[in-house]
Write an enzyme that holds these catalytic residues in place. Structure first.
Site, PDB file in Angstrom:
ATOM      1  N   ASP A 353       0.838  -1.193   0.000  1.00 58.80           N
ATOM      2  CA  ASP A 353       0.000   0.000   0.000  1.00 58.80           C
ATOM      3  C   ASP A 353       0.878   1.250   0.000  1.00 58.80           C
ATOM      4  O   ASP A 353       1.842   1.347   0.768  1.00 58.80           O
ATOM      5  CB  ASP A 353      -0.893  -0.027   1.249  1.00 58.80           C
ATOM      6  CG  ASP A 353      -1.818   1.153   1.344  1.00 58.80           C
ATOM      7  OD1 ASP A 353      -2.701   1.276   0.484  1.00 58.80           O
ATOM      8  OD2 ASP A 353      -1.656   1.963   2.277  1.00 58.80           O
ATOM      9  N   GLU A 389       1.682  -0.450  -4.982  1.00 55.46           N
ATOM     10  CA  GLU A 389       0.741   0.619  -5.323  1.00 55.46           C
ATOM     11  C   GLU A 389       1.627   1.844  -5.512  1.00 55.46           C
ATOM     12  O   GLU A 389       2.124   2.406  -4.532  1.00 55.46           O
ATOM     13  CB  GLU A 389      -0.275   0.850  -4.206  1.00 55.46           C
ATOM     14  CG  GLU A 389      -1.285   1.922  -4.568  1.00 55.46           C
ATOM     15  CD  GLU A 389      -2.268   2.216  -3.435  1.00 55.46           C
ATOM     16  OE1 GLU A 389      -3.443   2.512  -3.733  1.00 55.46           O
ATOM     17  OE2 GLU A 389      -1.858   2.179  -2.253  1.00 55.46           O
TER      18      GLU A 389
END
Length: 713
Positions: A353, A389
């Site tokens: 993330d 990401e």
């Protein structure tokens, strides 16, 4: 034996600074915790349920800023916490408060739930100057506790599926939401790791053709106080408290081994397990947040300070803080956690993330910085699958196409390009061509292959596929934030009516548009990622930020309908087509004309009249229909015996225009073409049709068609 209410640990040995956390060695338990700036550390022992504090043991040994001790009388199951003594000077970055019980950052199991109270804060809430107030209320009764874990587990013949990147079909799912309404899962197991391991779930994944599941966060996390006060909870899990401990609300047995059983079961079905991990920030928030773990252990070491004051935090995540991976002990925490999940839990890789935040040094993204260097040289982690990401909220935070070798990336250029094209936007033909061929403009110059790009149209963050074709605007009122949360840039089209519709024409158009998105993605070069439930028409009623919707809005509804069953069958057919033909799983980029090895063109771009697209036509803003000829003889890969791989030839015809367009079959030497797939039809299967060069295929408005023929010799 572990102490009861009327017993105390009577023997304390010095122990060892390694390994970190609580480690059972078969005879006793070693405890070790890092704090560079603490002046003292206490180990707090609790009863089995973690409700009553029984004893505090000073950790007197300190080696290289690691506080440690060994309890020969302790056993697995012992609940414990930490208390750190030191200066409380927020202006200098120090927030020690021994009245606050702390979760061990290396805790491998947690017992109990966090209950919100003002006592969880190191300062007195309501005081005019938080840095001058010091809260002396004890927080232990409101805190979850770490528990000493017995890690033994029978893995048997467990083997990693080791699916080649080019063959992967990723399926992003939420452990709880995926099974809460699944009728084939026993009610007692719904929403849990055990539920996800049930035979009906595994059967669905196998029939769908999934090779790899990507589990949304399963690290232990907490519900934000603001959500609890609104009667909601954190559903997605991007709010980590402990990086080693699985989230216990997903465990039917309340045992860590339940997660291991899930991994073993998926592996036995040939399915890989990736974890969505959040190492960029913690659940402790900004300078006004609670003191739960890292903040109380050594705030100045674990968190990046703000530019103007050490009282504040650098926030590249939008969550109030950013972990300081420049510090070697903080970096070690992350690396140890990753290795633990690979070696002890047998997972196959990770999706990171907000990955640029992990590489920030002095505020800038450093691609050769400590984190990426550590991953690259690590003999365990450099062999698993790593997906970034590739953006965060800081300056220069958009890093798509810039991650180091060995990393794949979520490709939002693919997502936005496909959404815009199938919405009917002008000037998108060139962008779609770049994306369906693997985004060589992003990855080829750095020596990467098409699998460096993870192609997706939808993910947990944003509209589901069903909502993408049913809504123009977000409808997030259920989140309690006056519809201010969530992106406004949905690049969506509601197909003529906002929200549900009984109009047969609109419903048919919406289903066809879903098939268009799925066909384009699953037949593109690169690694496709499906959002769980998209194959079954899952809707969140237009909510594009369902992070707090742990309820039927966020859970997948498995109630069968004719439309859902038809869509599921269509996706199964598409995934099978991808699996059966290497054409759609090339390991290298297309070459086009002028192949140095003398092969014929492996790729031609076509206008609806069957001729090759010119430079001027690529730039035509009105163009919305084009074709893609892929030569099966142009695959550069070799099989295991070193022989060239041959496949059938394919024509992919794309039409984002609202009217039908007769598409002329190009004059490319070879056999006649057969109609193989057409999104106009609910099943995707068109009537049998044989077409010679120069004949026309009636390409319906807003549709995709796939034609096939035996490869030319």
């Amino acid at each position: 034996m572990n102490p009861r209410h009327d017993e105390r640990i009577s023997v304390v040995w010095p122990g060892s600074p390694y390994p970190r956390g609580a480690t059972w060695d078969g005879q006793g338990v070693n405890f070790a915790a890092f704090s560079e700036n603490a002046e003292g550390m206490e180990l707090c022992l609790f009863d089995e349920d973690g409700r009553h504090e029984l004893q505090r043991i000073p950790m007197r040994e300190r080696t290289d800023d690691i506080w440690h001790c060994y309890l020969p009388e302790a056993r697995p199951g012992l609940a414990y916490g930490l208390r750190a003594h030191g200066p409380y000077r927020p202006e200098d970055g120090h927030r020690f408060n021994p009245h606050k019980l702390l979760v061990d950052p290396y805790a491998k199991e947690l017992v109990g739930e966090l209950r919100w109270s003002d006592a969880l804060y190191g300062y007195t809430i309501g005081h005019r100057k938080e840095d001058l107030s010091f809260d002396r209320r004890d927080s232990a009764s409101f805190m979850p506790k770490a528990r000493v874990l017995e890690t033994a587990f029978t893995w048997g013949e467990d083997r990693r599926p080791a699916v080649p990147w080019a063959d992967m079909v990723i399926y992003e799912l939420h452990v709880r939401g995926y099974t809460m309404l699944q009728p084939g899962v026993p009610p007692s197991l719904r929403g849990t790791y055990a539920g996800l391991a049930c035979a009906p779930v595994i059967d669905h994944l196998q029939r769908l053709g999934v090779t790899t599941v990507e589990l949304m966060p399963t690290h232990s996390f907490i519900d934000e106080r603001s959500l609890v006060e609104r009667g909601l909870r954190n559903y997605w899990g991007y709010n980590s408290l402990a990086f080693f401990a699985p989230q216990m609300r997903y465990s039917a047995s309340r045992k860590v081994k339940e997660f291991k059983t899930l991994v073993r079961t998926l592996h036995s079905a040939g399915i890989e397990v990736l974890l969505d991990v959040v190492y960029n920030h913690s659940c402790e928030g900004n300078q006004l947040g609670p003191t739960l773990s890292l903040r109380g252990l050594d705030n100045a070491s674990y968190y990046k300070p703000g530019n103007e004051s050490r009282r504040h935090y650098a926030d590249f995540t939008g969550c109030g803080n950013t972990l300081n991976l420049v510090h070697p002990r903080c970096l070690q925490l992350v690396m140890d956690s990753l290795r633990y999940w690979v070696e002890e839990m047998h997972v196959d890789g990770f999706r990171f993330d907000l990955a640029p935040a992990l590489a920030r040094a002095r505020g800038k993204v450093e691609h050769l910085g400590g984190f990426f260097t550590a991953i690259c040289q690590d003999p365990v982690l450099n062999r698993v699958k790593l997906i970034a990401e590739p953006w965060d909220l800081g300056q220069d935070g958009y890093q798509v196409g810039r991650f180091p070798a060995g990393w794949a990336e979520w490709n939002d250029r693919y997502r936005d390009g496909m959404r815009a094209y199938w919405r009917g936007d002008a000037g998108m033909v060139g962008e779609v061509a770049r994306r369906v061929t693997g985004s060589s403009d992003l990855y080829e110059s750095s020596g990467k292959r098409p699998h460096a790009g993870i192609n997706f149209v939808t993910a947990h963050d944003g509209f589901t596929l069903h909502d993408l074709v049913c809504y123009n605007e977000k409808h997030n009122q259920a989140n309690g934030e006056d519809n201010r949360d969530g992106t406004d840039n949905n690049v969506a089209w509601n197909s003529g009516v906002e929200g549900p519709s009984d109009d047969p024409g609109i419903r048919q158009l919406r289903e066809r548009r879903k098939r268009n998105f799925l066909t384009t993605m699953l037949l593109s070069q690169g690694v496709p990622m499906l959002l769980a439930g998209d194959e079954y028409g899952h809707s969140q009623d237009g909510n594009n930020n369902a992070y707090c919707q742990d309820n039927p809005l966020g859970w997948i509804d498995w109630t069968p309908t004719p439309e859902r069953e038809a869509l599921l069958g269509f996706v199964q057919r598409l995934v099978a087509l991808r699996r059966e033909h290497r054409t759609f799983r090339r390991r290298g980029f297309f070459v086009g004309r002028g192949n140095v090895e003398g092969r014929p063109a492996d790729l031609l771009w076509l206008t609806p009249d069957g001729t090759e697209i010119t430079e001027a036509q690529w730039a035509d803003p009105h163009a919305r229909c084009f074709g893609m000829y892929i030569a099966g003889a142009g695959i550069p890969d070799l099989d295991r015996r070193g022989q060239p791989i041959r496949d059938d030839d394919f024509l992919l015809l794309f039409n984002a225009y609202h009217d039908d367009i007769p598409f002329v079959v190009p004059a490319v030497e070879g056999a006649a073409w057969q109609a193989l797939l057409d999104t106009t039809f609910e099943s995707g299967e068109p009537p049998p049709q044989r077409l010679e060069a120069g004949e026309r295929y009636e390409l319906r408005g807003r549709s995709v068609a796939v034609l096939i023929r035996s490869a030319a010799v």
